[in-house]
Design a protein around this motif. Structure first.
Motif, mmCIF file in Angstrom:
data_model
loop_
_atom_site.group_PDB
_atom_site.id
_atom_site.type_symbol
_atom_site.label_atom_id
_atom_site.label_comp_id
_atom_site.label_asym_id
_atom_site.label_seq_id
_atom_site.Cartn_x
_atom_site.Cartn_y
_atom_site.Cartn_z
ATOM 1 N N VAL A 909 -13.495 -0.867 -1.907
ATOM 2 C CA VAL A 909 -13.228 -0.117 -1.697
ATOM 3 C C VAL A 909 -11.774 0.703 -1.803
ATOM 4 O O VAL A 909 -11.550 2.468 -2.128
ATOM 5 N N SER A 910 -10.976 -0.301 -1.396
ATOM 6 C CA SER A 910 -9.306 0.352 -1.393
ATOM 7 C C SER A 910 -9.564 0.424 -3.764
ATOM 8 O O SER A 910 -8.606 1.721 -3.804
ATOM 9 N N ARG A 997 -5.599 5.923 5.398
ATOM 10 C CA ARG A 997 -6.528 4.550 5.618
ATOM 11 C C ARG A 997 -5.692 3.566 5.022
ATOM 12 O O ARG A 997 -5.524 2.488 6.019
ATOM 13 N N LYS A 998 -4.257 3.973 4.441
ATOM 14 C CA LYS A 998 -3.049 2.459 4.815
ATOM 15 C C LYS A 998 -2.119 2.486 5.923
ATOM 16 O O LYS A 998 -2.344 1.175 6.678
ATOM 17 N N VAL A 999 -2.483 3.483 6.615
ATOM 18 C CA VAL A 999 -2.256 2.930 8.385
ATOM 19 C C VAL A 999 -2.631 2.259 8.631
ATOM 20 O O VAL A 999 -2.674 1.552 9.482
ATOM 21 N N VAL A 1000 -4.122 2.582 9.326
ATOM 22 C CA VAL A 1000 -4.969 2.050 9.644
ATOM 23 C C VAL A 1000 -5.122 0.914 8.851
ATOM 24 O O VAL A 1000 -5.335 -0.367 10.331
ATOM 25 N N THR A 1001 -5.038 0.304 7.655
ATOM 26 C CA THR A 1001 -4.809 -0.401 7.549
ATOM 27 C C THR A 1001 -3.703 -1.431 7.530
ATOM 28 O O THR A 1001 -3.757 -2.618 7.683
ATOM 29 N N TYR A 1002 -2.913 -0.944 7.259
ATOM 30 C CA TYR A 1002 -1.956 -1.931 7.733
ATOM 31 C C TYR A 1002 -1.026 -1.614 9.436
ATOM 32 O O TYR A 1002 -0.224 -2.973 9.509
#
Length: 1092
Positions: A909-910, A997-1002
């Motif tokens: 997905v990334s 997406r990156k905020v939630v991921t990291y």
């Protein structure tokens, strides 16, 4: 000489009356004996000292009171808890023309008749109790005292006033004002006889009788036996509140007053008609004091050595005691040194409001768990060394409910004791680790103020209802707390840094006795500072003040106190240069610890961290900062180089990164499997290898740039200009660029750099996380991984901003990135497990926890494998096969296979998002420099949100929501983002979706993903995890690249439609995350049970 019929021990009243009769026979006037002795005390002094009969006098305590006969001689050791004023009694009266005396008794021996001729005398009433906090070793030994150990003659009249004169006068005055006379005195007043002033007539004053047997003693308090002591012929200044005395006198009980009433005349009956209100008659014994002596701490020692404290002997005892304290304090030698000085401290003088000589100590960095071991040990040690000790478990409930200050109760004419009414020389431990968040009521606020007043001024406030008065005291205070105590500000604050607590053997009695003698003796030594030494100290204080303007008079006074105590600890009475330098060195070491402790406090404002975790936390966060800084400094250069080769070639680059990963990941596994290379050193080696490789790529990039091959001798400015021109020439339609447009050397360097940067990102981050997970567990990871991730985010932010502002540097960014990687290698050395906080009693016997100790010799400790029943046997294999250990561990564990699936789906997905981002930006932004800046700006914008979330939300989310909800959040957000891009395929939508997406991921998913590995074995952390993070990640990237190329070509470049084909992958990703989160929670519970 008194005959046998008047034995001093069994019939002391006979001796008193016999000497009185002799005095009367010599023609003395009985009025002359009011407040004076007629020779009775000389008889008892001769009996105690010359005949050596003091040890034969029984001690009055809860154990012996049932066996002691009334009207016999006893001794009582206790603290004066209350002064009840003066009592008037019939000191002498005529019986059949013969003068008799009632001194040292409660009722007359003979019938006084209806109109007796009498003399009214006065005596003082003291309510005494066993010394608060008196330890058992003093109580059991105080009954056996050596003959002749007390100089009663010289000490009976020794005046040792401790309270201020006005305070003393007040205590006596209050008692006198509230006194009431006996019925006999009242009758005399009514008949016109001279009587004492009404101010001296207490309603508690009375004459009491005693009994001939102890049958009526069923209600004696066996835990704490008070005693009403009646003092004769003693100046008021000689006895002070809270002082400790030993009283020797005639023992009586009030339970037989009625017998005296029946046996005496009407006058006698009225003489005894009043009852004592405050003290129940059948509980409180009476002692008519013949001789008393103030006690010091050394009077409670057993077999105290009868020699001078010679320096060489004192040094030997000091060394052994200091060694004992060091062991007690977990081998923290600095804390032991300060603890020794603290135990020797005492208030030796007062200047205005300053109590000179006190040295309170605050041991910080103590948690509830560590204080349960080290605090209990120290409390037990202090009880074995000092005679009077107390411990207050400070909590909000305790502060709100406790009565710390003594209070006067006028209804019962009693001074109700408070917790802080302690004897001189007492030691008080305050445990603040039990203090939690709560609300203090008015009583709690008042108690807090009382504790602070005691700490700062060595004064206790007494509440007399209508007004309050401070009474001086001398109490040593020791505080246990996590941080610096704000409730009880101590003179010395020292962070406690213990090593693993080993078991402690019982100390021999001889050693304990020597240490007790040492503490009691050297703390009383005189002290002086010679003229030459005064000049040295003055110069040092001036220099210290010039170096640090924050130092004040309190600091200098504390240093001088420490210097005096240091000299005393060696048995010396003058301060030497050597001891002064020792004090300065101790202070320097203490300040170093405090500076480190302040750093811990700053970190604690962002994350809940224990002191033993701070070092590993800061080194881990810093290491990730430099790794991510290095990566994001060169990331725009890598992306621009990839675009210069053509967008159609991107999927091929991802496939190439997979092939390189398949080679590199097993090699990293081999590095971690080397038997003579510790895990920490292997991590440093990996970081340093990539640092050197970046320097190599700088050289290759420099010579592969357009125009550089023909101008190798030009300056760096020319190189930058040539590189910029080359970038401009590469602008145009990105999709039309192909490898054939550049030379083979140019293409190979760009391809190699793209693959190498991807490998650097995966391998260094994965290896570092493996080390972090090895030194932390699931619980600490839930709290700390967010802060560690914040270091990585700060690195991303710094690297992106630096790359944005320095984009014109081109390939020279590689050199700066190499420097950052070297810094990462240096900080990775500090990622170690600190076992100093874990006592031996509480530490589970796990070989995996001893990794830090085994690193010294390069050995890899075995670890328990909870997710797989198979133990690692890599050490027995040929090292060439060790590169396959990671794959073997993954295939042998169902749990790790699910983790691999989760990561593969995440990578797919990334990578889809990455291809969408690059495609949209390449189609909308034509300038290569513009694309670099846009990439860097997007990364910087994302980093700000991630940093804020990691510092404020990660720990709370992981602790409250748990791992399952955390790892499911990323698939859910990705699902919604793909729908948004399909509907609105612009660079704005890509930027917003990428940010979310990156905020939630990291912030949430990535820290939770690392928690998945906290429940596996050490081999799986270093070998299987690296393979999962690197190989599986690359497989996911390659799979996504192939799928994207297929969809993009089939759908003729419609990015909106490509996004929809990824939605089923997100649903599978979400289901896998849900199952994996539940499995991790189960394994974490099993791990906690097995190690508890």
């Amino acid at each position: 000489m008194v005959g046998p019929q008047y034995d001093c021990l069994s019939n002391p009243l006979g001796a008193v009356r016999s000497t009185f009769d002799k005095a009367m026979a010599s023609g003395s006037d009985p009025s002359a004996f009011n407040g004076s002795d007629w020779g009775a005390l000389d008889v008892f002094r001769q009996f105690f000292i010359d005949q050596g009969s003091l040890s034969q006098v029984p001690v009055l305590n809860p154990t012996t009171i049932g066996r002691i006969q009334p009207d016999t001689l006893v001794r009582f050791r206790g603290m004066i808890q209350d002064m009840l004023g003066n009592e008037f009694y019939v000191g002498a009266y005529k019986n059949d023309a013969v003068w008799r005396t009632n001194k040292f008794t409660d009722f007359p021996q003979f019938n006084m008749g209806e109109e007796p001729e009498m003399r009214i005398w006065e005596r003082r009433l003291l309510y005494c109790v066993p010394v608060p906090g008196q330890n058992s070793w003093t109580e059991s030994l105080s009954e056996i005292l050596p003959n002749g150990c007390m100089d009663w003659t010289s000490q009976q009249r020794e005046k040792r006033p401790r309270m201020d004169d006005d305070a003393s006068d007040h205590m006596d005055m209050v008692s006198d004002d509230e006194c009431r006379s006996s019925s006999c005195v009242k009758k005399m007043k009514g008949e016109g006889h001279a009587s004492p002033s009404s101010s001296s007539q207490s309603k508690d004053s009375k004459i009491e009788g005693n009994s001939s047997s102890m049958i009526k003693m069923p209600d004696v308090d066996r835990n704490s036996l008070p005693c009403l002591v009646k003092i004769y012929d003693c100046p008021e200044s000689e006895l002070k509140l809270n002082e400790i005395f030993e009283f020797i006198g005639v023992f009586t009980m009030n339970s037989e007053v009625t017998v005296a009433k029946e046996d005496n005349s009407e006058v006698s009956d009225s003489f005894f008609e009043d009852e004592l209100i405050s003290f129940p008659d059948n509980k409180v014994p009476r002692l008519h004091c013949l001789i008393h002596r103030k006690l010091e701490v050394r009077d409670f020692l057993h077999r105290s050595p009868m020699f001078e404290p010679k320096p060489h002997l004192v040094r030997e005892i000091r060394e052994s005691l200091l060694g004992h304290l060091t062991v007690i304090l977990g081998n923290d030698g600095i804390a032991a040194q300060f603890m020794l000085l603290h135990l020797l401290s005492k208030v030796h003088t007062r200047v205005d409001n300053v109590a000179v000589g006190k040295l309170s100590l605050n041991l910080t960095c103590l948690s509830k768990e560590s204080v349960s071991v080290f605090g209990n040990r120290l409390n037990h040690a202090v009880k074995n060394l000092l005679p009077f000790t107390h411990c207050i478990p400070l909590s909000v409930e305790y502060l709100n409910s406790a009565s710390l200050a003594p209070k006067k109760e006028y209804q019962s004419n009693r001074l109700i004791p408070g917790v802080l009414q302690l004897a001189e020389g007492s030691h008080l431990i305050i445990d603040e680790t039990k203090l939690e968040v709560g609300t203090l009521d008015s009583n709690g606020v008042e108690n807090t103020r009382l504790l602070k007043n005691l700490m700062e001024f060595q004064k206790v406030e007494y509440d007399f209802q209508y007004y309050k008065m401070d009474m001086t005291t001398d109490v040593q205070l020791l505080i246990f707390s996590e941080g610096k105590s704000n409730i009880v500000p101590a003179d010395l604050v020292i962070p406690f840094q213990p090593s693993p607590a080993d078991s402690i053997d019982a100390m021999p009695t001889e050693a304990l006795e020597a240490w007790r003698w040492y503490l009691a003796t050297v703390r009383s030594l005189p002290h002086a500072i010679e003229t030459d030494m005064q000049k040295v100290i003055e110069n040092d204080l001036v220099a210290a003040r010039q170096a640090d303007r924050s130092l004040g008079s309190q600091d200098f006074s504390r240093w001088l106190t420490m210097g005096r105590l240091m000299s005393a600890s060696f048995g010396e009475t003058t301060l030497s240069l050597e001891h002064w330098q020792m004090v300065q060195e101790m202070e320097r070491l203490r300040r170093e610890r405090l500076n480190k402790s302040r750093l811990d406090a700053i970190v604690s404002t962002f994350v809940t961290v224990h002191p033993h975790e701070t070092s590993a936390l800061l080194h881990s966060s810093s290491c990730f900062f430099f790794i991510l800084s290095a990566y994001f400094v060169v990331l725009p250069l890598r992306d621009e180089g990839a675009i210069s080769l053509g967008l159609s070639n991107l999927p091929g680059l991802f496939v190439g990164s997979l092939l390189l990963t398949l080679i590199a990941a097993p090699l990293s596994t081999l590095i971690f499997s080397l038997p003579n290379l510790s895990k920490a050193k292997a991590l440093v080696l990996i970081h340093r290898f990539f640092s050197v490789s970046l320097v190599v790529f700088f050289i290759l990039w420099h010579y592969s740039s357009v125009g550089n091959l023909a101008s190798n001798l030009e300056g760096s400015s020319s190189n930058l200009k040539g590189d910029a021109e080359a970038d401009v020439n590469q602008a145009g339609t990105a999709n039309s660029v192909d490898w054939s447009d550049h030379g083979w050397f140019y293409v190979l360097v760009r391809i190699g750099f793209f693959l190498w940067v991807a490998l650097l990102n995966l391998l260094t981050i994965s290896s570092t996380w493996a080390r972090v997970i090895d030194v932390m567990d699931s619980e600490s990871g839930s709290r700390l991984f967010g802060f560690i991730g914040a270091g990585a985010t700060l690195g991303q932010l710094f690297g992106s901003l630096f790359a944005t502002g320095m984009a014109f540097l081109g390939p020279f960014l590689l050199l700066f990135s190499a420097l950052l990687m070297e810094l990462a290698a240096q900080f990775s050395k500090g990622i170690n497990k600190d076992l100093s906080h874990v006592p031996e009693e509480l530490r589970p016997i796990r070989k995996a926890d001893s990794n830090q100790q085994s690193e010294a010799d390069g050995q890899t400790p075995a670890a328990a494998n909870e997710s797989s029943p198979k133990l690692s046997t890599s050490a027995a294999k040929p090292q060439v096969w060790a590169i396959l250990d990671g794959l073997r561990l993954i295939l042998s564990s169902t749990y790790l296979l699910y983790v691999s699936l989760f990561l593969w789906l995440s990578a797919v997905v990334s990578s889809f998002f990455y291809f969408q981002k690059v495609t949209v930006i390449a189609l909308t932004v034509k300038s290569s420099v513009g694309r670099r800046k846009l990439f860097a700006q997007i990364n910087s914008f994302i980093a700000v949100f991630i940093l804020a979330g990691q510092l404020t939300l990660t720990g709370r989310i992981l602790s409250v929501a748990g791992v399952t909800a955390a790892i499911c959040s990323a698939p859910f957000v990705a699902f919604t983002n793909l729908i948004a891009i399909a509907v609105w395929p612009t660079w704005v939508a890509v930027a917003v979706s990428e940010t979310l997406r990156k905020v939630v991921t990291y912030v949430v998913t990535r820290p939770a993903r690392e928690l998945l590995f906290t429940v596996v074995s050490q081999d799986e952390k270093y070998k299987a995890k690296v393979c999962i993070d690197v190989i599986v990640q690359r497989i996911g990237d390659a799979s996504a690249a192939g799928m994207y190329k297929l969809f993009f070509g089939t759908l003729h470049g419609r990015t909106s439609t490509v996004s929809l084909y990824t939605l089923p992958v997100c649903l599978l990703w979400m289901a896998t995350a849900f199952h994996l989160g539940h499995r991790q929670a189960q394994l974490a519970k099993l791990r906690n049970i097995s190690t508890s």
